[in-house]
Write an enzyme that holds these catalytic residues in place. Sequence first.
Site, PDB file in Angstrom:
ATOM      1  N   HIS A   6       0.902  -1.014  -0.078  1.00 27.18           N
ATOM      2  CA  HIS A   6      -0.109  -0.147  -0.096  1.00 27.18           C
ATOM      3  C   HIS A   6       0.938   1.218   0.236  1.00 27.18           C
ATOM      4  O   HIS A   6       1.891   1.393   0.692  1.00 27.18           O
ATOM      5  CB  HIS A   6      -1.147  -0.081   1.285  1.00 27.18           C
ATOM      6  N   ASP A  48       5.788   2.151   6.964  1.00 26.94           N
ATOM      7  CA  ASP A  48       4.450   1.396   6.664  1.00 26.94           C
ATOM      8  C   ASP A  48       3.624   2.395   5.667  1.00 26.94           C
ATOM      9  O   ASP A  48       3.104   3.280   5.904  1.00 26.94           O
ATOM     10  CB  ASP A  48       3.736   1.270   8.029  1.00 26.94           C
ATOM     11  N   GLU A  76      -5.132   1.489   2.304  1.00 27.29           N
ATOM     12  CA  GLU A  76      -5.070   0.365   3.347  1.00 27.29           C
ATOM     13  C   GLU A  76      -5.497   0.749   4.655  1.00 27.29           C
ATOM     14  O   GLU A  76      -5.869   0.140   5.305  1.00 27.29           O
ATOM     15  CB  GLU A  76      -3.648  -0.231   3.006  1.00 27.29           C
ATOM     16  N   GLU A  77      -4.939   1.941   5.289  1.00 31.76           N
ATOM     17  CA  GLU A  77      -4.841   2.314   6.279  1.00 31.76           C
ATOM     18  C   GLU A  77      -6.321   2.833   7.004  1.00 31.76           C
ATOM     19  O   GLU A  77      -6.615   2.762   8.251  1.00 31.76           O
ATOM     20  CB  GLU A  77      -4.163   3.767   6.704  1.00 31.76           C
ATOM     21  N   ASP A 125       4.174  -6.137   3.708  1.00 29.84           N
ATOM     22  CA  ASP A 125       3.868  -4.993   4.549  1.00 29.84           C
ATOM     23  C   ASP A 125       4.635  -5.008   5.663  1.00 29.84           C
ATOM     24  O   ASP A 125       5.513  -6.022   5.855  1.00 29.84           O
ATOM     25  CB  ASP A 125       2.350  -4.711   4.995  1.00 29.84           C
ATOM     26  N   HIS A 147       3.533   3.112  13.259  1.00 36.64           N
ATOM     27  CA  HIS A 147       2.474   4.242  13.120  1.00 36.64           C
ATOM     28  C   HIS A 147       2.991   5.531  14.163  1.00 36.64           C
ATOM     29  O   HIS A 147       2.150   6.185  14.575  1.00 36.64           O
ATOM     30  CB  HIS A 147       0.993   3.648  13.723  1.00 36.64           C
TER      31      HIS A 147
HETATM   32 CO    CO Z   1      -0.360   0.716   8.904  1.00 41.64          CO
HETATM   33 ZN    ZN Z   2       0.885  -1.166   6.553  1.00 47.38          ZN
END
Ligand code: CO
Ligand code: ZN
Length: 327
Positions: free
Chosen positions: A60, A162, A192-193, A215, A301
């Site tokens: 992603h 990420d 995606e998130e 990922d 994150h």
């Molecule tokens: Co993420």
């Molecule tokens: Zn991810």
Amino acid sequence: MKELIKELTQVYGPSGNEEEIRNKIIEEIKPYADYITVDNLGNVIATKSGPGAKLMLAAHMDEIGVIVTNVDEKGFLRFSNIGGVSPFTLIGQRVTFPKGVSGVFGMEKIEQIKDLNLSKMFIDIGAASKEEALEKVNIGDMGVYNRQCTILGDNIISNSLDDRVGCAILIKVLKELKAPNYNIFMVFTVQEEVGLRGAKTSAYEVEPDLAIAVDVTATGDTPKAHKMAVELGKGPAIKVKDSSILCHPKVKEALISAAKRKGLPYQLEVLERGGTDAGAIHLSRSGVPTGVLSVPTRYIHTPVEMANLKDIDMCVKLLIELIQGRQ
Ligand code: CO
Ligand code: ZN
């Protein structure tokens, strides 16, 4: 590889606003793909044809962020989250909006820090009034973590590893592929998130015979971490399960045997919380055997996500072996 990851992590691209990162990725892959298309939601689908089954590889390109919900009379912005953003991570951080606007996160006076949530926080962009603030940002504008990427020994520390690290891995694989045994559909997904949305539509469109998402995944190797058998620097992680998927044994085994053939170390991963694009892909149409190759990553994150460059290089080698090695 370092340089590519560095470049990709600097590009703005919160969920639903992937235009800049999409353009950057297309620029990188253009000389190497047979065809590149962008679908209705903005997913980039690049093909490299080969004789075998249709293999979808997905990473992603969106990143987490914050979205402006309100501007008060004094010019302070209130905001909500785009994806998994913890208020505790935001304390003391800078935020970057499009058009070179930046700001800092602040919070109301609260008695107990554990009571902190996003509704008690605000963004200060240095505006003195609502009018002045609205000249720089609008309701619905999205901010992302301040861009900063550093190399620390074998580790890379950055915002948005990420999943720009997954994008970098796919780009590198595409650049190095010569004669794939599969018909490759490489998809750089959007959103995606916020719930694997781009993966859902792109998997429907590609209709793959099998799929692999690339990922980041968490690790259990920091002081008093949640118990998890994945460590930084111990090789790519081959997912068994997360909360979005039970990986298909056939794909998991294909990843393991590619690692063994190449003599690459690997780790088996059970992630108790979290998911990836694979969660949406494997449920497409009548089902797609799907697995996940994960990059062990600490502090996911946050603006200081940390991954190991050797693990990342081994992910590239493992995928190339899986795609064009002799089985
Ligand atoms: Co993420
Ligand atoms: Zn991810």
